[in-house]
Write an enzyme that holds these catalytic residues in place. Structure first.
Site, PDB file in Angstrom:
ATOM      1  N   ASN A  83      78.356-130.229 -27.303  1.00 11.13           N
ATOM      2  CA  ASN A  83      77.840-128.852 -27.382  1.00 11.13           C
ATOM      3  C   ASN A  83      78.760-127.804 -26.760  1.00 11.13           C
ATOM      4  O   ASN A  83      78.763-126.655 -27.194  1.00 11.13           O
ATOM      5  CB  ASN A  83      76.400-128.762 -26.849  1.00 11.13           C
ATOM      6  CG  ASN A  83      76.256-129.186 -25.406  1.00 11.13           C
ATOM      7  OD1 ASN A  83      77.144-129.812 -24.847  1.00 11.13           O
ATOM      8  ND2 ASN A  83      75.129-128.844 -24.820  1.00 11.13           N
TER       9      ASN A  83
ATOM     10  N   GLU B  56      75.718-135.220 -15.336  1.00 15.00           N
ATOM     11  CA  GLU B  56      75.166-133.927 -15.773  1.00 15.00           C
ATOM     12  C   GLU B  56      74.356-134.214 -17.027  1.00 15.00           C
ATOM     13  O   GLU B  56      74.920-134.423 -18.103  1.00 15.00           O
ATOM     14  CB  GLU B  56      76.312-132.939 -16.079  1.00 15.00           C
ATOM     15  CG  GLU B  56      77.137-132.551 -14.856  1.00 15.00           C
ATOM     16  CD  GLU B  56      76.401-131.627 -13.892  1.00 15.00           C
ATOM     17  OE1 GLU B  56      75.312-131.140 -14.239  1.00 15.00           O
ATOM     18  OE2 GLU B  56      76.922-131.418 -12.785  1.00 15.00           O
TER      19      GLU B  56
ATOM     20  N   CYS C  77      72.090-127.560 -22.455  1.00 10.99           N
ATOM     21  CA  CYS C  77      71.232-128.227 -21.473  1.00 10.99           C
ATOM     22  C   CYS C  77      70.474-127.187 -20.661  1.00 10.99           C
ATOM     23  O   CYS C  77      69.418-127.471 -20.114  1.00 10.99           O
ATOM     24  CB  CYS C  77      72.081-129.092 -20.555  1.00 10.99           C
ATOM     25  SG  CYS C  77      73.447-128.188 -19.831  1.00 10.99           S
TER      26      CYS C  77
ATOM     27  N   GLU D  46      79.046-129.817 -10.439  1.00  9.78           N
ATOM     28  CA  GLU D  46      80.364-129.457 -10.991  1.00  9.78           C
ATOM     29  C   GLU D  46      80.591-127.979 -10.732  1.00  9.78           C
ATOM     30  O   GLU D  46      79.667-127.166 -10.837  1.00  9.78           O
ATOM     31  CB  GLU D  46      80.413-129.768 -12.486  1.00  9.78           C
ATOM     32  CG  GLU D  46      80.396-131.271 -12.750  1.00  9.78           C
ATOM     33  CD  GLU D  46      80.688-131.637 -14.195  1.00  9.78           C
ATOM     34  OE1 GLU D  46      80.242-130.914 -15.107  1.00  9.78           O
ATOM     35  OE2 GLU D  46      81.374-132.652 -14.414  1.00  9.78           O
TER      36      GLU D  46
HETATM   37  P1  NAP Z   1      74.963-138.113 -25.666  1.00 12.85           P
HETATM   38  O1  NAP Z   1      74.506-138.702 -26.920  1.00 12.85           O
HETATM   39  O2  NAP Z   1      74.451-138.680 -24.391  1.00 12.85           O
HETATM   40  O3  NAP Z   1      76.567-138.217 -25.701  1.00 12.85           O
HETATM   41  C1  NAP Z   1      77.357-137.694 -24.680  1.00 12.85           C
HETATM   42  C2  NAP Z   1      78.662-138.449 -24.653  1.00 12.85           C
HETATM   43  O4  NAP Z   1      78.408-139.803 -24.316  1.00 12.85           O
HETATM   44  C3  NAP Z   1      79.386-138.474 -25.996  1.00 12.85           C
HETATM   45  O5  NAP Z   1      80.768-138.436 -25.760  1.00 12.85           O
HETATM   46  C4  NAP Z   1      78.964-139.825 -26.544  1.00 12.85           C
HETATM   47  O6  NAP Z   1      79.837-140.357 -27.512  1.00 12.85           O
HETATM   48  C5  NAP Z   1      78.981-140.643 -25.289  1.00 12.85           C
HETATM   49  N1  NAP Z   1      78.229-141.877 -25.377  1.00 12.85           N
HETATM   50  C6  NAP Z   1      77.136-142.137 -26.132  1.00 12.85           C
HETATM   51  N2  NAP Z   1      76.745-143.418 -25.926  1.00 12.85           N
HETATM   52  C7  NAP Z   1      77.598-143.959 -25.026  1.00 12.85           C
HETATM   53  C8  NAP Z   1      77.735-145.251 -24.428  1.00 12.85           C
HETATM   54  N3  NAP Z   1      76.881-146.250 -24.695  1.00 12.85           N
HETATM   55  N4  NAP Z   1      78.738-145.470 -23.561  1.00 12.85           N
HETATM   56  C9  NAP Z   1      79.587-144.461 -23.270  1.00 12.85           C
HETATM   57  N5  NAP Z   1      79.540-143.233 -23.815  1.00 12.85           N
HETATM   58  C10 NAP Z   1      78.537-142.980 -24.676  1.00 12.85           C
HETATM   59  O7  NAP Z   1      74.677-136.572 -25.592  1.00 12.85           O
HETATM   60  P2  NAP Z   1      75.024-135.456 -26.686  1.00 12.85           P
HETATM   61  O8  NAP Z   1      74.019-135.529 -27.752  1.00 12.85           O
HETATM   62  O9  NAP Z   1      76.462-135.533 -27.055  1.00 12.85           O
HETATM   63  O10 NAP Z   1      74.864-134.135 -25.820  1.00 12.85           O
HETATM   64  C11 NAP Z   1      73.660-133.496 -25.666  1.00 12.85           C
HETATM   65  C12 NAP Z   1      73.034-133.873 -24.332  1.00 12.85           C
HETATM   66  O11 NAP Z   1      73.922-133.510 -23.281  1.00 12.85           O
HETATM   67  C13 NAP Z   1      71.768-133.091 -24.075  1.00 12.85           C
HETATM   68  O12 NAP Z   1      70.815-133.939 -23.498  1.00 12.85           O
HETATM   69  C14 NAP Z   1      72.210-132.025 -23.083  1.00 12.85           C
HETATM   70  O13 NAP Z   1      71.190-131.524 -22.285  1.00 12.85           O
HETATM   71  C15 NAP Z   1      73.229-132.767 -22.294  1.00 12.85           C
HETATM   72  N6  NAP Z   1      74.139-131.840 -21.621  1.00 12.85           N
HETATM   73  C16 NAP Z   1      74.045-131.731 -20.263  1.00 12.85           C
HETATM   74  C17 NAP Z   1      74.853-130.827 -19.597  1.00 12.85           C
HETATM   75  C18 NAP Z   1      74.769-130.669 -18.113  1.00 12.85           C
HETATM   76  O14 NAP Z   1      75.682-130.095 -17.540  1.00 12.85           O
HETATM   77  N7  NAP Z   1      73.714-131.138 -17.453  1.00 12.85           N
HETATM   78  C19 NAP Z   1      75.785-130.065 -20.316  1.00 12.85           C
HETATM   79  C20 NAP Z   1      75.854-130.208 -21.698  1.00 12.85           C
HETATM   80  C21 NAP Z   1      75.023-131.119 -22.333  1.00 12.85           C
HETATM   81  P3  NAP Z   1      79.537-140.088 -29.081  1.00 12.85           P
HETATM   82  O15 NAP Z   1      79.881-138.693 -29.317  1.00 12.85           O
HETATM   83  O16 NAP Z   1      80.400-141.054 -29.790  1.00 12.85           O
HETATM   84  O17 NAP Z   1      78.081-140.371 -29.296  1.00 12.85           O
END
Ligand code: NAP
Length: 482
Positions: free
Chosen positions: A156, A255, A289, A463
């Site tokens: 995102n 995060e 997020c 962070e």
């Molecule tokens: P996600 O599905 O958890 O993926 C995040 C990252 O993790 C991607 O690079 C993903 O790779 C990787 N990943 C997925 N499964 C994994 C595994 N088994 N082992 C290692 N890495 C793995 O999240 P998203 O859909 O990309 O992002 C949206 C989420 O991020 C939302 O919940 C949002 O709230 C959260 N977010 C939090 C913050 C914060 O600062 N708190 C900031 C931004 C976003 P792939 O792309 O290949 O799936």
């Protein structure tokens, strides 16, 4: 710059030990506004990712030995280069992720600011000296890089979530392997060349793109040589990675997801509150997020607030992020549109009313219009899950205590927003909210100079801010006999 030229400017291989190399497999990157393939990039397997870890581990001792000033200078160079390339990088980001160009430019500036901030922090890593309470010894406290780090980022904020980790890692003297999201790898790939141009030595930052995150990341965590995982993404994946990290007692920063309440009290400046709600809801097309997930408005001002917000939301132009004036770009993929549609249908089934929007647009690309729902009951699924789309879910409250209790009724605790003109109430409510961050009369809290992070299931660690670099430092105590 032409779209093709922007995409062609990005190297698409694996960046290992300062060199670009092809991988055995490739994977496509799509434009979410058209569904078209923009290009293909390397799709690393576990063996290729291990080579990236080898390179980072090999570079760690010499990188840790550099002076803080050298590291600071490289970060300042990278800050400057990001800003000099803002138009090209913003276009790449808009094409791979969909956000409007103005927002993409804003993200490049925000991302660059992490480099400037941590360039300034690199030269302020401090320590301590004290006399043991019983005498006979002195305590020297110094801080050392935690070591080679694994960095994983979501789609995102394709650039800023990377610089928010790479900046402090570089500043602290840590080498790293970064894995950007498979859907948006181009921004971090472009950053690799910028870091080289900024003077970063080979192997300090390595980039691995893959469509098999589990197959690639699990062995890197269990390998034992990386000493830190910094992850931004969903709570579900974060919990899984925490379990893996427990096996080697790896330091972690998490995060994770949010479910931000946005509270509007009867003494709020309603125009400010509407401005804040627009920012907190619509930044990144609602895919943040920090997005206001539940908008709770005092009964006595709910009608006026809702009318003003709806007027603003229904006027928002939808389209490709590259088109002038567009505010609502596409969602990241078809699954995101399906999820938002299902959350809206569920809320309506449970009694919510749609004031504007409410249905996916019948056109190519993953478009969902700005939507306002009122009367959203607390048992609606969208009150418990991140909407991650341009849907404002409004409900009303009677008392401050009720507002706080409902705001806290979630396992998440990333950010909350409070609108009131009363200082006493503002402080009281901010202190009572279970979240790592609160926006008091402001709809955006993200700032590289502030400690960003959540409590409860929204994460661990911070962070940015003066504590951001601590995530990449170990404290060492040396007892000195005197
Ligand atoms: P996600 O599905 O958890 O993926 C995040 C990252 O993790 C991607 O690079 C993903 O790779 C990787 N990943 C997925 N499964 C994994 C595994 N088994 N082992 C290692 N890495 C793995 O999240 P998203 O859909 O990309 O992002 C949206 C989420 O991020 C939302 O919940 C949002 O709230 C959260 N977010 C939090 C913050 C914060 O600062 N708190 C900031 C931004 C976003 P792939 O792309 O290949 O799936």
């Amino acid at each position: 710059m032409l779209e093709e030229a922007a995409i062609a400017s990005v190297q698409t291989g694996l960046f290992i030990g300062g060199k670009w190399r092809d991988s055995a497999r490739t994977m496509p990157v799509h434009d979410p506004s058209t569904g078209q393939i923009l290009c293909t990039v390397a799709d690393a397997d576990a063996a290729e990712a291990r080579e990236a870890l080898d390179a980072a581990v090999a570079a760690q001792p010499s990188w840790a030995a550099t002076t803080p000033r050298e590291r600071s200078t490289i970060l300042m160079n990278a800050h400057r280069l990001l800003l000099e390339n803002v138009d090209r990088l913003a276009l790449v980001m808009t094409l791979e992720m969909g956000k409007p160009l103005t927002e993409a430019r804003g993200e490049i500036a925000y991302a660059a600011e992490f480099f400037r901030w941590f360039a300034e922090e690199a030269v302020r890593i401090d320590g301590g000296y004290m006399t043991a309470p019983g005498g006979g010894s002195r305590f020297l406290v110094t801080r050392q890089p935690v070591g080679t780090s694994l960095l994983i980022t979501p789609w995102n904020f394709p650039m800023a979530m990377g610089t928010r980790k790479i900046g402090p890692a570089i500043a602290a003297g840590c080498t790293s392997v970064i894995k950007p999201a498979a859907q948006t790898p181009l921004s971090i790939l472009a950053l690799a060349d910028i870091l080289t141009e900024a003077g970063l030595p080979d192997g300090v930052v390595n980039v691995v793109t893959t469509s098999s995150p589990d197959e690639v990341i699990t062995p890197l965590i269990l390998d034992g040589r990386a000493r830190k995982l910094s992850f931004t993404g969903s709570t579900k994946v974060g919990k899984h990675l925490l379990e893996l990290c427990a096996r080697t007692v790896m330091r972690t920063s998490m995060e994770l997801g949010g479910n931000a309440p946005f509270l509007v009290f009867d003494d709020a400046n309603l125009d400010d509150a509407v401005d804040g709600a627009m920012a907190a809801k619509m930044r990144n097309i609602g895919q943040a997020c920090t997005a206001a997930n539940r908008i709770l408005v005092h009964n006595s001002v709910a009608e006026e607030f809702t009318r003003k917000l709806t007027q603003r939301m229904e006027a928002l132009p939808v389209g490709r992020g590259t088109e002038d004036g567009v505010v609502v770009g596409p969602l990241i993929d078809e699954a995101a549109v399906a999820k938002v549609s299902s959350l809206v249908a569920d809320a309506v089934d449970r009694g919510a009313s749609v004031l504007t929007g409410g249905e996916a647009l019948d056109r190519p690309g993953n478009f969902y219009p700005a939507t306002v729902l009122t009367g959203v009951p607390d048992d609606a699924e969208m009150c418990h899950n991140e909407i991650f789309g341009p849907v404002a879910a409004i409900s009303t409250f009677e008392t401050e205590a009720e507002a706080v209790e409902r705001a806290n009724d979630t396992p998440y605790g990333l950010v909350a927003y409070v609108y009131t003109e009363s200082l006493k109430r503002g402080i009281r409510v901010c202190e009572a909210l279970e979240s790592g961050m609160v926006g008091l009369n402001q709809g955006v809290v993200s700032n590289p100079a502030a400690p960003f992070g959540g409590v409860k299931e929204s994460g661990l660690g911070r962070e940015g801010g003066t504590t951001g670099i601590d995530e990449f430092l170990e404290t060492k105590y040396i007892g000195v006999a005197v």
